[in-house]
Design a protein around this motif. Sequence first.
Motif, PDB file in Angstrom:
ATOM      1  N   SER C   2       0.850  -1.199   0.000  1.00  0.00           N
ATOM      2  CA  SER C   2       0.000   0.000   0.000  1.00  0.00           C
ATOM      3  C   SER C   2       0.883   1.244   0.000  1.00  0.00           C
ATOM      4  CB  SER C   2      -0.916   0.003   1.216  1.00  0.00           C
ATOM      5  OG  SER C   2      -0.136  -0.138   2.376  1.00  0.00           O
ATOM      6  N   PRO C   3       0.429   2.288  -0.670  1.00  0.00           N
ATOM      7  CA  PRO C   3       1.242   3.503  -0.744  1.00  0.00           C
ATOM      8  C   PRO C   3       1.435   4.120   0.636  1.00  0.00           C
ATOM      9  CG  PRO C   3      -0.690   3.625  -2.184  1.00  0.00           C
ATOM     10  CD  PRO C   3      -0.859   2.416  -1.328  1.00  0.00           C
ATOM     11  N   SER C   4       2.558   4.785   0.816  1.00  0.00           N
ATOM     12  CA  SER C   4       2.769   5.523   2.060  1.00  0.00           C
ATOM     13  C   SER C   4       1.754   6.653   2.112  1.00  0.00           C
ATOM     14  CB  SER C   4       4.174   6.121   2.083  1.00  0.00           C
ATOM     15  OG  SER C   4       5.092   5.191   1.586  1.00  0.00           O
ATOM     16  N   PRO C   5       1.274   6.972   3.302  1.00  0.00           N
ATOM     17  CA  PRO C   5       0.202   7.961   3.385  1.00  0.00           C
ATOM     18  C   PRO C   5       0.645   9.386   3.030  1.00  0.00           C
ATOM     19  CG  PRO C   5       0.856   7.193   5.570  1.00  0.00           C
ATOM     20  CD  PRO C   5       1.580   6.357   4.601  1.00  0.00           C
ATOM     21  N   HIS C   6       1.867   9.762   3.400  1.00  0.00           N
ATOM     22  CA  HIS C   6       2.252  11.149   3.156  1.00  0.00           C
ATOM     23  C   HIS C   6       3.558  11.197   2.379  1.00  0.00           C
ATOM     24  CE1 HIS C   6      -0.940  12.363   5.760  1.00  0.00           C
ATOM     25  NE2 HIS C   6      -0.461  11.598   6.721  1.00  0.00           N
ATOM     26  N   PRO C  69      12.750  11.224  -0.812  1.00  0.00           N
ATOM     27  CA  PRO C  69      12.317  10.020  -1.530  1.00  0.00           C
ATOM     28  C   PRO C  69      12.577   8.711  -0.781  1.00  0.00           C
ATOM     29  CG  PRO C  69      14.002  11.240  -2.760  1.00  0.00           C
ATOM     30  CD  PRO C  69      13.805  11.961  -1.489  1.00  0.00           C
ATOM     31  N   VAL C  70      11.511   7.923  -0.674  1.00  0.00           N
ATOM     32  CA  VAL C  70      11.583   6.635   0.000  1.00  0.00           C
ATOM     33  C   VAL C  70      12.547   5.702  -0.726  1.00  0.00           C
ATOM     34  CG1 VAL C  70      10.166   4.856   1.067  1.00  0.00           C
ATOM     35  CG2 VAL C  70       9.123   6.994   0.344  1.00  0.00           C
ATOM     36  N   CYS C  71      12.568   5.802  -2.066  1.00  0.00           N
ATOM     37  CA  CYS C  71      13.405   4.890  -2.840  1.00  0.00           C
ATOM     38  C   CYS C  71      14.873   5.023  -2.435  1.00  0.00           C
ATOM     39  CB  CYS C  71      13.230   5.140  -4.336  1.00  0.00           C
ATOM     40  SG  CYS C  71      13.520   6.845  -4.858  1.00  0.00           S
ATOM     41  N   VAL C  72      15.295   6.276  -2.214  1.00  0.00           N
ATOM     42  CA  VAL C  72      16.688   6.496  -1.825  1.00  0.00           C
ATOM     43  C   VAL C  72      16.929   5.940  -0.431  1.00  0.00           C
ATOM     44  CG1 VAL C  72      18.429   8.259  -1.336  1.00  0.00           C
ATOM     45  CG2 VAL C  72      16.899   8.538  -3.294  1.00  0.00           C
ATOM     46  N   LYS C  73      15.941   6.155   0.457  1.00  0.00           N
ATOM     47  CA  LYS C  73      16.094   5.696   1.840  1.00  0.00           C
ATOM     48  C   LYS C  73      16.210   4.178   1.944  1.00  0.00           C
ATOM     49  CE  LYS C  73      13.079   8.856   3.967  1.00  0.00           C
ATOM     50  NZ  LYS C  73      12.080   9.096   4.975  1.00  0.00           N
ATOM     51  N   VAL C  74      15.388   3.466   1.146  1.00  0.00           N
ATOM     52  CA  VAL C  74      15.375   2.005   1.315  1.00  0.00           C
ATOM     53  C   VAL C  74      16.498   1.308   0.551  1.00  0.00           C
ATOM     54  CG1 VAL C  74      12.887   1.945   1.696  1.00  0.00           C
ATOM     55  CG2 VAL C  74      13.799   1.529  -0.613  1.00  0.00           C
ATOM     56  N   CYS C  75      17.171   2.024  -0.320  1.00  0.00           N
ATOM     57  CA  CYS C  75      18.190   1.374  -1.158  1.00  0.00           C
ATOM     58  C   CYS C  75      19.305   0.795  -0.285  1.00  0.00           C
ATOM     59  CB  CYS C  75      18.781   2.357  -2.164  1.00  0.00           C
ATOM     60  SG  CYS C  75      20.094   1.607  -3.156  1.00  0.00           S
ATOM     61  N   CYS C 103      13.555  -0.503  -4.067  1.00  0.00           N
ATOM     62  CA  CYS C 103      13.038   0.829  -4.403  1.00  0.00           C
ATOM     63  C   CYS C 103      11.732   0.721  -5.203  1.00  0.00           C
ATOM     64  CB  CYS C 103      14.083   1.623  -5.181  1.00  0.00           C
ATOM     65  SG  CYS C 103      14.673   0.784  -6.665  1.00  0.00           S
ATOM     66  N   ILE C 104      11.649  -0.327  -6.027  1.00  0.00           N
ATOM     67  CA  ILE C 104      10.430  -0.524  -6.826  1.00  0.00           C
ATOM     68  C   ILE C 104       9.248  -0.757  -5.886  1.00  0.00           C
ATOM     69  CG2 ILE C 104       9.305  -2.026  -8.520  1.00  0.00           C
ATOM     70  CD1 ILE C 104      12.096  -2.601  -9.684  1.00  0.00           C
ATOM     71  N   ASP C 105       9.473  -1.630  -4.904  1.00  0.00           N
ATOM     72  CA  ASP C 105       8.417  -1.897  -3.926  1.00  0.00           C
ATOM     73  C   ASP C 105       8.050  -0.642  -3.139  1.00  0.00           C
ATOM     74  OD1 ASP C 105       8.431  -4.473  -4.682  1.00  0.00           O
ATOM     75  OD2 ASP C 105       9.362  -5.293  -2.871  1.00  0.00           O
ATOM     76  N   ALA C 106       9.075   0.165  -2.839  1.00  0.00           N
ATOM     77  CA  ALA C 106       8.849   1.302  -1.944  1.00  0.00           C
ATOM     78  C   ALA C 106       8.188   2.483  -2.644  1.00  0.00           C
ATOM     79  CB  ALA C 106      10.181   1.749  -1.342  1.00  0.00           C
ATOM     80  N   CYS C 107       8.418   2.643  -3.928  1.00  0.00           N
ATOM     81  CA  CYS C 107       7.903   3.838  -4.627  1.00  0.00           C
ATOM     82  C   CYS C 107       6.382   3.861  -4.566  1.00  0.00           C
ATOM     83  CB  CYS C 107       8.354   3.867  -6.080  1.00  0.00           C
ATOM     84  SG  CYS C 107       7.594   5.235  -6.995  1.00  0.00           S
ATOM     85  N   PRO C 108       5.806   4.909  -3.987  1.00  0.00           N
ATOM     86  CA  PRO C 108       4.343   4.950  -3.822  1.00  0.00           C
ATOM     87  C   PRO C 108       3.612   5.181  -5.137  1.00  0.00           C
ATOM     88  CG  PRO C 108       5.343   6.965  -3.000  1.00  0.00           C
ATOM     89  CD  PRO C 108       6.474   6.074  -3.390  1.00  0.00           C
ATOM     90  N   PHE C 109       4.323   5.507  -6.192  1.00  0.00           N
ATOM     91  CA  PHE C 109       3.666   5.776  -7.474  1.00  0.00           C
ATOM     92  C   PHE C 109       3.917   4.688  -8.514  1.00  0.00           C
ATOM     93  CE2 PHE C 109       4.554   9.883  -5.493  1.00  0.00           C
ATOM     94  CZ  PHE C 109       3.267  10.365  -5.389  1.00  0.00           C
TER      95      PHE C 109
END
Lengths: 607, 97, 173
Positions: C2-6, C69-75, C103-109
Amino acid sequence: MNGYTGKALIIDLTERKSEEIELSQSMLRAYLGGSGLAVRLLYDHLAPGVDPLEPGNVIVFACGVFAGTIVPAAAKHSVATKSPLTGMLGDAMAGSFFSHTLKRAGYDAVVILGRADTPVYVFIDDHTVYFRDARALWGQECFATEEAIREELGDEAVRVSAIGTAGENLVRFACIGNDRGRQAGRTGPGAVMGSKNLKAIAVRGSGAVAVADNDAVYQTSCDLITQAQGPATGKYREPGTVGNVLTLNRLGVLPVRNFQRTALDEAEGISGETLHRRHHEKTVACAACPIACEQVMKVAEGSHAGARVSVDYETLFALGPCCDVDDLPAVIRAAELCDTLGMDTLSTGVTLAWAMEAAERGLLPPDDGVDLRFGNADAMVAMILKIARREGLGEILAEGSRLAAQEVGKDSDYFAIHSKGLELPGYDPRGMKTYALGLAVGTRGGCHNRSLAYEPDLKGKVDRFKAEKGRGQIAMAQEDVAVLLDSLGICKFMRGCFTDLHEEGARLYSQATGWDVSAQELVEAGERISNLKKMFNVREGWTRELDSLPPRLMQEPIPDGPGKGVSLPPAELELLVSDYYEARGWTAEGEVAPATQDRLGLSGQTA
Amino acid sequence: MSKRIKQLVTEFFGPAREITGVAEVELDLETTASARDLLRALAASYPALKGPIIDPEGWSTAPYILMNLDGRETIQNYDLELQPGARVLLMSALAGG
Amino acid sequence: MSPSPHVPISPHARLVVCDPDLCVGCQLCEFACASVKDNSANILRSRIRVMRQEPILMISIACRGCEDPVCVKVCPRDGALAVNPDNSLIDVDNDKCDGCGWCIDACPFGAIVLDPETKRVIICDLCAGRDAGPACVEMCSKDALEVSTPAVVAGKVSQSALRTLMDALDEPA
């Protein structure tokens, strides 16, 4: 292989087995793809003389040559089978992401044999084929089935071709829906799927479609995409083909009240312009299409509030003027029902118009609660549901106008408006003589789209009221252009974007495949495929009397409008048909002459 | 003394109607006026027709636009002299659907 | 997932935005991307993706230029993904990326894609270095795509809402 995958999938539903076969370069060059490839594979896999709704029938899906590539508006797929509506060649097409995906899964075509013992859907997951239980899907509508399968498989990228209840109930003009709003619409392929207990074909494709020269294909495609924003496609973009209503009405070729009249007294209210102004919600494209002709209409209020469906001219004609219905929300609702239940809007509307006339003449038994008569929109909507469920009068009407008229008798075939069992589209052939010929000789029955013979009439290249020698040649050339587009898989709405279809088509084909194909080779391929379609029909028992038009149109002159008094007597049609046979190099009886078969490489090719 | 005139009705369909905003227009032209003269007169009344509907160089119709006489025949020769009372239709080349 | 809320979008981001009213869902932008970026006919290599919820919802989605960006954080591969200071989009270091897909999983879009050939992730870079700008925008014949910033988009949305209101007021009761 470039452009193509070079493979077809043979699926046997009885045995629940599948196998891959190779498609050779020579075979692909001879039959291209789409309609040509589908008919070739059908011809090779179907034993002659089987009942279309028995397990022995075969249904073939074939991708257009350029599906899966950037070539614009070229993602059509063809469905070929023996038609339960005509008993002859069943030949339908849809624009789609389905073909893009099938190609990426690794197949140019899928051939389906046999019959599953319980309802199934086939899931082609790249090179793995699953036969999945569809008992829970049985009874669901086309769109709902697509969604349910995507949900079940957990992947939004899965593309689905599915039937609705009409196909399950063997309605002879049931269609196959895909991409929630596109249909392989005509000649009843949905009923063949239903007879095979095949609810749907789902595809996931993760591969790539390679082309030989990507730069060249990209550049040629960009040029075509630019052309497709120009005047050649203007009328498709807005308001869409529904704009035909006012023009055809003014030219006196808009069939009204089951072809009893050729114009409406008041056409504005049911015109495409009014439809667009009041109901247009969104414009949508098929895969890789820069035109985007699909106009989604919505009803905001009233008893049909919430109805939402895309409407094109033939649908508007069949459920509007042909039934003398001028209630646009009801037309939208009726079209939506046809699409969700999975039946061809054209055959539905024209069959209903026959029923309305028969009912008004007292020839039909009464149906509980449904008062069929011209102009009764509520009855039209109610009867569509009954047809899909084969309830009440729907049981008779589900057979299509030809068989329904046979069943009812009492000379009601006089006003059953079909050719070879396929209900006629929305142009009156009496005021368009080249088109009349194209309809009569069409291998899938009464169809404007396969013949393209309306074009010279409406563009004024010929005197449209006159039957004369020479029209055979014109009709043949038009038909061969149509079959070429259908086999390349290019939408006919793109044809104005080519200056020389054969030259430019050959260049594009060569760029995609890496084979050096000439314009002349494409001309011959078109002719070859047209002839193969005819050979299919001859093998299924075609006789010359079938190349004809409904009695009403050959006995009554045009009653009103600019063509008032013009008629199309049988002798005139005979003259045109003979001229066409001669142009084709066929025998006087209309069979493909051995010399013509030899010339086109079609001899000795009986299954 | 004014020249003799004839009245000609032009009916607009599709894009032509969208541009002009009317279903038809009646224009007075000289008795000898041809189809080409009518196109010039229409372009004078509705300049926006120039380009998408009327080719202002050759004074013929634009590509994919047809000029039809009385709903019966497509006008191919723009020098055709139009008879008084003629109704001319400006429409899209039709196709498919 | 599910997408991150914010997920605030950076006010400075320049990104490819899509007007869903104009998008017809044709997918030609995907072909343009794969062709121009990789000379490939394979749209699975596209950095922009068309979402179709038929019958009427169509939109193309590319990198949205998130603020943090979440993608950068989770990498998990330190430094494989980094925010480009010029446009707030994400630079991918192909030597460090190993295609693990977090990052693919994390990207909310859903705007990050695994290139099926290189097995590295690919993200829209506005066709960096291409004089004509992003190929998808150039390809879109319906003018649904443009390069813009969140502030400009917000202004347009407000204007459009105002026009809708004015039309509604003009309608006869």
